[in-house]
Design an enzyme around this catalytic site. Sequence first.
Site, short mmCIF file in Angstrom:
data_model
loop_
_atom_site.label_atom_id
_atom_site.label_comp_id
_atom_site.label_asym_id
_atom_site.label_seq_id
_atom_site.Cartn_x
_atom_site.Cartn_y
_atom_site.Cartn_z
N GLY A 124 0.85 -1.18 0.00
CA GLY A 124 0.00 0.00 0.00
C GLY A 124 0.88 1.22 0.00
O GLY A 124 2.08 1.15 0.28
N ASN A 125 0.31 2.36 -0.34
CA ASN A 125 1.08 3.59 -0.28
C ASN A 125 0.12 4.77 -0.18
O ASN A 125 -0.95 4.78 -0.78
CB ASN A 125 2.03 3.73 -1.48
CG ASN A 125 1.40 3.29 -2.80
OD1 ASN A 125 0.54 3.98 -3.34
ND2 ASN A 125 1.80 2.12 -3.30
N SER A 135 9.49 2.80 -1.50
CA SER A 135 9.06 1.51 -2.08
C SER A 135 9.53 0.32 -1.25
O SER A 135 10.70 0.24 -0.86
CB SER A 135 9.64 1.39 -3.50
OG SER A 135 9.25 0.17 -4.09
N GLY A 136 8.58 -0.60 -0.97
CA GLY A 136 8.93 -1.92 -0.43
C GLY A 136 9.58 -1.93 0.94
O GLY A 136 10.24 -2.90 1.30
N SER A 193 7.68 4.98 -3.73
CA SER A 193 6.77 3.90 -4.10
C SER A 193 6.75 3.71 -5.61
O SER A 193 6.74 4.68 -6.36
CB SER A 193 5.36 4.26 -3.62
OG SER A 193 4.42 3.45 -4.29
N SER A 194 6.73 2.46 -6.06
CA SER A 194 6.72 2.20 -7.51
C SER A 194 5.46 2.75 -8.18
O SER A 194 5.43 2.94 -9.38
CB SER A 194 6.87 0.70 -7.77
OG SER A 194 5.83 0.00 -7.15
N ASP A 195 4.43 3.04 -7.39
CA ASP A 195 3.20 3.62 -7.94
C ASP A 195 3.22 5.14 -7.91
O ASP A 195 2.19 5.78 -8.16
CB ASP A 195 1.99 3.12 -7.14
CG ASP A 195 1.78 1.62 -7.28
OD1 ASP A 195 1.80 1.13 -8.42
OD2 ASP A 195 1.61 0.94 -6.25
N HIS A 222 -3.32 4.10 -2.09
CA HIS A 222 -3.50 2.88 -2.88
C HIS A 222 -3.32 1.67 -1.97
O HIS A 222 -2.37 1.61 -1.20
CB HIS A 222 -2.47 2.83 -4.01
CG HIS A 222 -2.46 1.52 -4.75
ND1 HIS A 222 -3.60 0.94 -5.25
CD2 HIS A 222 -1.45 0.66 -5.06
CE1 HIS A 222 -3.30 -0.21 -5.85
NE2 HIS A 222 -2.01 -0.39 -5.74
N HIS A 243 -4.37 -2.90 -1.67
CA HIS A 243 -4.98 -4.10 -2.26
C HIS A 243 -5.99 -4.64 -1.24
O HIS A 243 -6.07 -5.84 -1.03
CB HIS A 243 -3.92 -5.16 -2.57
CG HIS A 243 -3.06 -4.84 -3.73
ND1 HIS A 243 -2.40 -5.81 -4.46
CD2 HIS A 243 -2.72 -3.67 -4.31
CE1 HIS A 243 -1.68 -5.24 -5.42
NE2 HIS A 243 -1.85 -3.95 -5.35
N ASP A 263 -22.98 8.07 2.43
CA ASP A 263 -22.38 9.04 3.35
C ASP A 263 -21.03 9.55 2.83
O ASP A 263 -20.55 10.59 3.27
CB ASP A 263 -22.17 8.41 4.74
CG ASP A 263 -23.49 8.28 5.52
OD1 ASP A 263 -24.44 9.01 5.22
OD2 ASP A 263 -23.55 7.44 6.45
N HIS A 307 -6.72 -5.16 -10.50
CA HIS A 307 -5.68 -4.68 -9.61
C HIS A 307 -6.26 -4.38 -8.21
O HIS A 307 -6.27 -5.26 -7.37
CB HIS A 307 -5.02 -3.46 -10.27
CG HIS A 307 -3.79 -2.97 -9.58
ND1 HIS A 307 -2.85 -2.19 -10.21
CD2 HIS A 307 -3.35 -3.12 -8.32
CE1 HIS A 307 -1.88 -1.90 -9.37
NE2 HIS A 307 -2.16 -2.46 -8.22
N TYR A 335 -24.01 17.28 9.75
CA TYR A 335 -23.39 16.20 10.51
C TYR A 335 -22.14 16.74 11.19
O TYR A 335 -21.43 17.57 10.62
CB TYR A 335 -23.03 15.06 9.56
CG TYR A 335 -22.42 13.86 10.23
CD1 TYR A 335 -23.21 12.83 10.73
CD2 TYR A 335 -21.04 13.76 10.38
CE1 TYR A 335 -22.65 11.72 11.35
CE2 TYR A 335 -20.46 12.65 11.00
CZ TYR A 335 -21.28 11.64 11.48
OH TYR A 335 -20.71 10.55 12.09
#
Lengths: 231, 231, 231, 231
Positions: D27-28, D44-45, D73-75, D94, D96, D119, D170, D228
């Site tokens: 995730g990132n 990254s990683g 991050s690679s993304d 991001h 998964h 909401d 993905h 709210y």
Amino acid sequence: MLEQLKEEVFQANLELPKHGLVKFTWGNASAVDRENGLFVIKPSGLDYEAMKASDMVVVDLDGNVVEGDLNPSSDMLTHAVLYKHFPQIGGVVHTHSTWATIWAQAGLDVPAMGTTHADTFYGSVPCARTLTQEEIDRGYEAETGHVIVETFKERKLDALEIPGVLLHGHGPFTWGEDVKTAVTNSVVLDEISKLNLFTRELNHFAQELPQRILDKHYLRKHGENAYYGQN
Amino acid sequence: MLEQLKEEVFQANLELPKHGLVKFTWGNASAVDRENGLFVIKPSGLDYEAMKASDMVVVDLDGNVVEGDLNPSSDMLTHAVLYKHFPQIGGVVHTHSTWATIWAQAGLDVPAMGTTHADTFYGSVPCARTLTQEEIDRGYEAETGHVIVETFKERKLDALEIPGVLLHGHGPFTWGEDVKTAVTNSVVLDEISKLNLFTRELNHFAQELPQRILDKHYLRKHGENAYYGQN
Amino acid sequence: MLEQLKEEVFQANLELPKHGLVKFTWGNASAVDRENGLFVIKPSGLDYEAMKASDMVVVDLDGNVVEGDLNPSSDMLTHAVLYKHFPQIGGVVHTHSTWATIWAQAGLDVPAMGTTHADTFYGSVPCARTLTQEEIDRGYEAETGHVIVETFKERKLDALEIPGVLLHGHGPFTWGEDVKTAVTNSVVLDEISKLNLFTRELNHFAQELPQRILDKHYLRKHGENAYYGQN
Amino acid sequence: MLEQLKEEVFQANLELPKHGLVKFTWGNASAVDRENGLFVIKPSGLDYEAMKASDMVVVDLDGNVVEGDLNPSSDMLTHAVLYKHFPQIGGVVHTHSTWATIWAQAGLDVPAMGTTHADTFYGSVPCARTLTQEEIDRGYEAETGHVIVETFKERKLDALEIPGVLLHGHGPFTWGEDVKTAVTNSVVLDEISKLNLFTRELNHFAQELPQRILDKHYLRKHGENAYYGQN
């Protein structure tokens, strides 16, 4: 009296919420002292956080309270009947654990579809029928025990080879040579119930485990030729 | 001997319940020392809480215990066969993790349906057949290893590109260049098994990942042109 | 004022994330003081970690804030209507708990399929209809309360025998004689929603619990002949 | 530079595994400083346990690293494209996460079936198409961003009204006015993905939320007439 057994039963009851099998007070574990013909069981409806080993109730196999200030679990008479008719067992556990309860509500036996099952249960875990009105009137909890015994007798099952049952519309009972094993068997029964439900979802044509694999896995852990563990 | 490897294997075994892959003693991890032709594996049926690094058992690639007072995992011979036939691998893990076991019980390969899969497995994870009676009689655990090797040979799979397998009716084995990677691959295999089961539930017509996306994701993390991470 | 009730309501709100029923601020619990005609409710949109007992807001049964610097929960008027029309109840809880919300989104009553249900709910948990545009314009939250009351009136349900409801497309409300019981009933409603969903998945022909078992389980815990627990 | 933003991004990344959205390093999260035209992103990683706020990498909107010793991050280029084309957003996440990834693998938009959805998301969460070989060759991560932007443009969606997307095969990206909100939106997207999947399982004919309820719930929390919370 039976201080060590009370401690074992107390610990076994605490294991139930730890394993995620029980919410609130929805479970009960007991253990029997065969020499004295007495068993120790959790009191009814007591918060697990407030419960002490000394709160455990001592009962004889006819369900008479022998020691303890609290009411025993309302399912106590089911335990009593199981101890009377299954002389090989030392501990009994009842829960409403999610996945086993789902099979109970579906009214289906849990078939042996994998080695996780075969390592503990030597065949399908049966689903026992609901009680008739007459049986409920005669005494719901004792008659529940008799329906379990009837199920094992009619299907010619050995209570140690199949250490558990589902009650249709209700949930699982498990047992074992001692109460710790009965707890373990409750964990196994819930897990195989989950595995098998989703196996059927994934592949409607998935088959039961071949008999040769069922034999191999059950017998490498149980019986005289077992070679699992350190014994 | 092999004190550091024992520590690694011990830690890897502890990771299995932490990741929710293993209940009780239902799992085993091992790691190999290729120079000495020895591997280190968890003892059989020992509680994870009671286990120490020094309890790990040292075995040679034919399955002879070289050091250790305890019986090795009953699945030890499967590990031995994998180390012998897959010379690229350094660690092996076996679990009954829920979602991978469901695919194993369903007797189905886990198809590559997403990039979570493609980041680790370069194609479907195969489901290996059950053993015949003859194979069981010859030696269940060693023959289980041979069936895995047979599956990879027949399908022309590379053990590092597809670092895991399902055993029909049983559960997953994974491996990797070291035991830590083998544990990671077990986590991935369980997660993609869950993702894919529910993907199929949600959309019966969901397709496998296009080859170009499978290539892209696998190769951006693996091989000489990888650019993921800090290397 | 009402310091003890504020503490109870505060604790009840904290129980919701602990039981996994609520993420972020997606829930609210309240309790009523019938003598003074006032109720205490969680403030709107406040992080559970930052919330204190003294932040609870005191409101009368028409929804006028009587004490408190913060805005009450945006669902406050629904609570007010429930207290007005269900004089037997002492606490109300609203969540978006996963499994109960799924039945609410499906627009279906939760049928009594097992004893886990029957121990708390004496029959199906109804799913109330969505509001019309006119009702939304008149006041969404108060009208939501009126639709719940309408549902119970039309179906001739007793609010203590069926201590909860689903709002179609939204989620569950539960209640009870006090706010602690209302929280317990939210846990039960979520669990039986999960049990019943997967029971139907496993066996499309699974039946509701026979009336005799529903009676037995509900009445052994509730009413004058109850014998569960220590009373 | 940007020490406070680094701290925010660092904390946001730690929130991902805490909410069960991310395993290992899958995730990132990033946040942008609009005045300087720079954004801060996770390296990254890197293991979440080992990561420090000072490891965060500073990048400009064309994806050039401005400060930091570690690879971003690679993304990262996907984030850059989103910041460039969605000027209203302040943070991007991001993951998964299991249930959102399942809808992504199924290649389906997540429809608005309940108020939990309404909401936060003012309509369906779109599933963007997979990239072509040409796009992959041109640059996978930047082109992924362009496909997201294309999806929002073609469907005439407002990035703040629908603060998230699925990538076919993905997983999800979410965003928000700041990175904390982007994390919250990831939690919401995963939960509504779970709710909606099982709603469809339970009732194949379950409908989307009526427009009037979607409007009411979205607009009582967002926009000028929101009521709210404490503002």
